[in-house]
Design an enzyme around this catalytic site. Structure first.
Site, PDB file in Angstrom:
ATOM      1  N   HIS A 173       0.840  -1.194   0.000  1.00 53.43           N
ATOM      2  CA  HIS A 173       0.000   0.000   0.000  1.00 53.43           C
ATOM      3  C   HIS A 173       0.879   1.250   0.000  1.00 53.43           C
ATOM      4  O   HIS A 173       1.849   1.333   0.754  1.00 53.43           O
ATOM      5  CB  HIS A 173      -0.874   0.036   1.265  1.00 53.43           C
ATOM      6  CG  HIS A 173      -2.159  -0.721   1.152  1.00 53.43           C
ATOM      7  ND1 HIS A 173      -2.251  -2.062   1.439  1.00 53.43           N
ATOM      8  CD2 HIS A 173      -3.409  -0.312   0.818  1.00 53.43           C
ATOM      9  CE1 HIS A 173      -3.515  -2.450   1.290  1.00 53.43           C
ATOM     10  NE2 HIS A 173      -4.229  -1.416   0.898  1.00 53.43           N
TER      11      HIS A 173
ATOM     12  N   ASN B 153      10.635  -6.491   8.457  1.00 54.41           N
ATOM     13  CA  ASN B 153      11.620  -6.372   9.504  1.00 54.41           C
ATOM     14  C   ASN B 153      11.375  -5.086  10.277  1.00 54.41           C
ATOM     15  O   ASN B 153      10.381  -4.398  10.047  1.00 54.41           O
ATOM     16  CB  ASN B 153      13.058  -6.425   8.934  1.00 54.41           C
ATOM     17  CG  ASN B 153      13.327  -5.297   7.947  1.00 54.41           C
ATOM     18  OD1 ASN B 153      12.612  -4.297   7.928  1.00 54.41           O
ATOM     19  ND2 ASN B 153      14.352  -5.448   7.143  1.00 54.41           N
TER      20      ASN B 153
END
Length: 284
Positions: free
Chosen positions: A96, A132
Site C-alpha cells: 500500500h 523487519n
C-alpha cells in the site's frame, strides 16, 4: 456520498493552509485518480504512482473490516497500471502507498468505502515480501507523527510514493523501485501566527546489497525471477532532498521541514540522511 457521486479525493486545504499533492516538475503526463480522502497521481508510462496524498482526521478514525479485494481501477487502461500479473507466483508484495487505515474516517459508509479504495492497484507498488524492524517503522510513522501533531490539531496530510528512477530493474514490464519516499505534514502556526504547516520527510530503501546483475526484461520471459530486494532501511531525510531525488515540486513542504539536517559530510546528499532504528529517533 452516494454511489453515483465521484470520490472527493485529497483536499488541499485540509490543514488550514494550502498543501497540494506534489507533481513532477517535468510536466509528464499523469492520471489523477481520486478516492475517498486520498488521491493517486499515476504515471501511465511507469504504471506506478508518482505521488499520493491522503488526509487523515485522527479524531474521526474508524476500525472497519479489511476488504483485501485488490482490483484494477477501471478509469484507466489495464496497461497503465501494474496489476495482478506483476505479483503472481513470486515473493513481491502489493505494498500500500496510502496506508489502509489512513483514509478510514468519517461516517461508517464513507470509512468503509475508503478502506475498499485503498485496495486499488493504482495505490500499490512492489515491495520486498519480508518484514523487519525498518518496515514496521515505515508503517508506524503516520501514527507517531499524528500523536505529535495532536499538540496543534488532530489532522495530518501524508504524501507517499516510490522513487521512479530511470535505472530501476525491470520485471514483467515494470520498473521495480528501490526507494520509497514519504512526507508527513500537520497544522502548525507560522511565525506571524497565521495558519501554517510543519513537515518531515522519510525514505525507505529496499536496495539489495548484491553484485551488479542485469535484471533487464528484454523479451520479457514469463518465468523470469523478480529483482532481488534487500532488507528495508528507513531514514529521516530533509524534505528538499526528496524534491531533488524525485523531481517533484514539493511547494511549501520544503520550507515547512522540522528536520534540522546535519551538515553534509563527504559527497552526496545521503550524508544528510539519518538512519532510524526506532520511532523515538524521529526528529520533529
Amino acid at each position: 456520498m452516494s454511489a453515483a457521486e465521484p470520490a472527493p479525493g485529497y483536499d488541499d486545504d485540509f490543514l488550514g493552509a494550502p498543501t497540494a499533492v506534489p507533481i513532477p516538475a517535468d510536466g509528464r503526463v499523469l492520471r489523477e485518480l481520486t478516492y475517498v480522502h486520498f488521491t493517486v497521481l499515476l504515471d501511465p508510462a511507469r504504471r506506478l504512482a508518482v505521488a499520493t496524498g491522503v488526509n487523515i482526521d485522527g479524531s474521526a478514525l474508524r476500525d472497519v473490516a479489511r476488504s483485501d479485494d485488490w482490483r484494477l481501477d477501471p478509469r484507466v487502461g489495464a496497461d497503465e497500471q501494474a496489476g495482478p500479473d506483476l505479483y503472481r507466483d513470486n515473493d513481491l508484495d502489493r505494498g500500500h502507498l496510502v496506508r489502509r487505515s489512513d483514509p478510514v474516517w468519517g461516517a461508517p459508509a464513507v470509512a468503509e468505502q475508503a478502506d475498499r479504495d485503498t485496495f486499488s492497484y493504482a495505490n500499490a507498488a512492489p515491495q520486498a515480501a519480508q518484514f523487519n524492524q525498518s518496515m514496521e517503522l515505515w508503517l508506524g510513522l503516520e501514527d507517531y507523527v499524528l500523536t505529535h501533531a495532536d499538540t496543534y490539531d488532530t489532522k495530518l496530510s501524508v504524501f507517499t510514493a516510490p522513487v521512479l528512477a530511470d535505472d530501476d530493474p525491470r520485471y514483467r514490464g515494470v520498473g521495480i523501485p528501490r526507494l520509497f519516499w514519504k512526507v508527513a505534514a500537520w497544522s502548525a502556526p507560522g511565525p506571524d501566527g497565521e495558519p501554517g504547516v510543519a513537515a518531515t520527510g522519510y525514505v525507505l530503501d529496499q536496495t539489495p546489497q548484491l553484485d551488479d546483475i542485469d535484471f533487464s526484461d528484454v523479451g520479457e520471459p514469463p518465468a523470469a525471477d523478480p529483482p532481488p530486494l534487500g532488507p528495508f532501511r528507513t531514514f529521516q531525510v530533509p524534505v528538499e532532498d526528496i524534491a531533488v531525488l524525485t523531481g517533484l515540486d514539493l511547494g511549501p513542504l520544503v520550507a515547512a521541514d522540522r528536520f534540522a539536517a546535519p551538515a553534509p559530510v563527504g559527497v552526496g546528499p545521503r550524508d544528510r540522511w539519518v538512519p532510524l532504528g526506532s520511532l523515538t529517533e524521529v526528529r520533529l
